[in-house]
Enzyme design. Structure first.
Site, mmCIF file in Angstrom:
data_model
loop_
_atom_site.group_PDB
_atom_site.id
_atom_site.type_symbol
_atom_site.label_atom_id
_atom_site.label_comp_id
_atom_site.label_asym_id
_atom_site.label_seq_id
_atom_site.Cartn_x
_atom_site.Cartn_y
_atom_site.Cartn_z
ATOM 1 N N TYR A 193 20.772 -0.385 2.840
ATOM 2 C CA TYR A 193 20.444 -1.030 1.520
ATOM 3 C C TYR A 193 21.460 -2.120 1.444
ATOM 4 C CZ TYR A 193 18.000 3.150 -0.466
ATOM 5 O OH TYR A 193 17.202 4.066 -0.469
ATOM 6 N N LYS A 241 18.311 10.552 11.823
ATOM 7 C CA LYS A 241 17.081 10.503 12.531
ATOM 8 C C LYS A 241 17.449 10.218 14.173
ATOM 9 C CE LYS A 241 12.482 10.345 12.530
ATOM 10 N NZ LYS A 241 11.553 11.812 12.547
ATOM 11 N N ASP A 292 13.465 14.491 8.595
ATOM 12 C CA ASP A 292 11.885 14.939 8.151
ATOM 13 C C ASP A 292 12.013 16.599 8.076
ATOM 14 O OD1 ASP A 292 12.539 14.560 10.924
ATOM 15 O OD2 ASP A 292 10.408 14.386 11.679
ATOM 16 N N ASP A 341 19.597 9.273 -0.724
ATOM 17 C CA ASP A 341 18.931 8.664 -1.826
ATOM 18 C C ASP A 341 17.815 9.642 -2.233
ATOM 19 O OD1 ASP A 341 17.998 7.371 -4.308
ATOM 20 O OD2 ASP A 341 17.760 5.409 -3.103
ATOM 21 N N ASP A 374 17.669 13.304 -4.758
ATOM 22 C CA ASP A 374 16.659 13.545 -5.846
ATOM 23 C C ASP A 374 15.800 14.920 -5.617
ATOM 24 O OD1 ASP A 374 17.634 11.379 -6.968
ATOM 25 O OD2 ASP A 374 15.482 10.400 -7.357
#
Ligand code: NAD
Length: 357
Positions: free
Chosen positions: A140, A191, A223, A247, A251
């Site tokens: 980000y 990852k 994943d 992020d 959620d």
């Protein structure tokens, strides 16, 4: 005396913050805490008053206080503004200016609300997990970034995933310490099979483990972590991950509990100073009606007492009071179910205060 800066923000922000301030006031009265409260403007309210979502005056107060309690920012009336002065910039500016790099997002399901989850009650009953998300680095913020036009005339978008060793170490230490205070299990999500940046992430998390012999560290690819969160969420105690993975996963974890109005969050700097806020937004669709659920904001006060003001007992007393109010069957409309008593925002706040008093 500790100094708390209160930033109500926009939409339902002022309504839910008013209830949280009542809680601080009753704890002050009972000498359980010793907190002075100052107020400031942020987001759309600040733009309307000063032409900027994070006025210098607010920033000065934010630097000077021990902790910040924030409602929420944003609303339709500010959506057409230039991106540099939109309400959300006030929030991002505070995180960046104060170096609030560690985002703690608990997903806790109150047994009284087990029906609110979209998962089967037996999968989520008793769910209590904490996601530690890196908040000021990663893709980000990485440079270079942008949209460029190639020689053949085609456009190409690009971002950079980058973490320095020190950035990984500091979020890692917050996560290990959080696991020490909880169930002693930490799952680092990356990852590493595809991204070199998170290969380094995994290596550094592993190297920190020897400093925390009481914490059991495991690693999981993102994943798989997404899948495991909905397959068997109770296997997790604390998860630590990068800005973007956090992020998305936080959620997902929040929705396991089924109610956005119940979840608090903390964003901490290296010294434990923090900004505390509910995870939801300014809910313009219900603003001004007095029906918003104030419990996420009141739980944010509990997190503030625990993480920045060093008062675990006061934090626990708030959490117990909320449990008791839910046991009494009081519900705001977002968590209402049959047989319960529906209450307004201020009635819910008063009920929590009554338990504390
Ligand atoms: P939202 O979280 O504000 O609302 C989503 C839904 O949940 C709405 O139906 C709302 O009524 C409901 N809801 C949210 N909080 C509630 C509460 N305490 N009690 C009862 N119901 C509640 O998300 P959105 O609608 O996508 O965004 C609205 C505005 O909030 C936008 O301007 C967005 O940019 C902003 N936003 C701000 C933050 C923040 O300040 N941290 C976070 C997310 C969104």
């Amino acid at each position: 005396m500790c100094k708390v800066l209160v930033l109500p923000g926009d939409g339902i922000g002022p309504e839910i913050i008013a209830e949280a301030v009542k809680v601080l006031a009753v704890l002050n009265e009972k000498s359980v805490i010793d907190v002075s409260i100052d107020n400031g403007l942020v987001g759309g309210a600040a733009y309307d008053a000063h032409g900027h979502p994070l006025p210098e005056e607010t920033l000065v107060k934010a630097r000077d206080c021990d902790a910040i309690l924030l409602g929420a920012v944003g609303g339709k009336q500010w959506e057409s503004l230039d991106i540099a002065v939109r309400p959300e910039k006030g929030l991002l500016g505070l995180r960046a200016e104060l170096e609030l790099f560690a985002n703690l997002r608990p997903a806790l399901l109150y047994p009284q609300l087990a029906d609110a989850s979209s998962l089967k009650p037996e999968l989520v009953a008793g769910l209590d997990l904490m996601i530690v998300r890196e908040l000021t680095g990663g893709i980000y913020f990485g440079q270079p970034r942008g949209i460029r036009t190639l020689d053949n005339g085609e456009r190409e978008g690009f971002n950079t995933l980058v973490y320095s060793e020190s950035e990984i170490v500091r979020i890692g230490r917050v996560a290990f310490a959080t696991a020490q205070r909880r169930g002693g299990r930490l799952c680092s999500v990356d990852k590493a099979n595809v991204l070199e940046c998170t290969e380094l992430w995994r290596e550094i998390m592993s190297s920190l483990a020897s400093d925390y012999p009481d914490v059991r560290l495991s690693h999981m690819y993102v994943d798989n972590a997404a899948m495991q969160l909905v397959r068997e969420p109770k296997q997790f105690d604390v998860m630590v991950t990068t800005n973007m993975f956090g992020d998305i996963l936080s959620d997902c974890a929040a929705m396991l509990t089924g109610s956005i109005g119940m979840l608090p969050s903390a964003s901490l700097d290296a010294k434990g100073k923090g900004m505390y806020e509910p995870i939801h937004g300014s809910a313009p669709d219900i603003a001004g009606q007095g029906i918003a659920n104030p419990l996420a904001t009141i739980l944010s006060v509990a997190m503030m007492l625990r993480h920045s003001l060093d008062n675990e007992a006061a934090a626990v007393s708030i959490e117990k009071a909320i449990n008791a109010v839910l046991d009494d069957g009081l519900r705001t409309s977002d968590i209402m179910s049959s047989g319960m008593t529906q209450v307004f925002t201020s009635e819910m706040g008063d009920a929590v205060v009554a338990k504390l008093a």
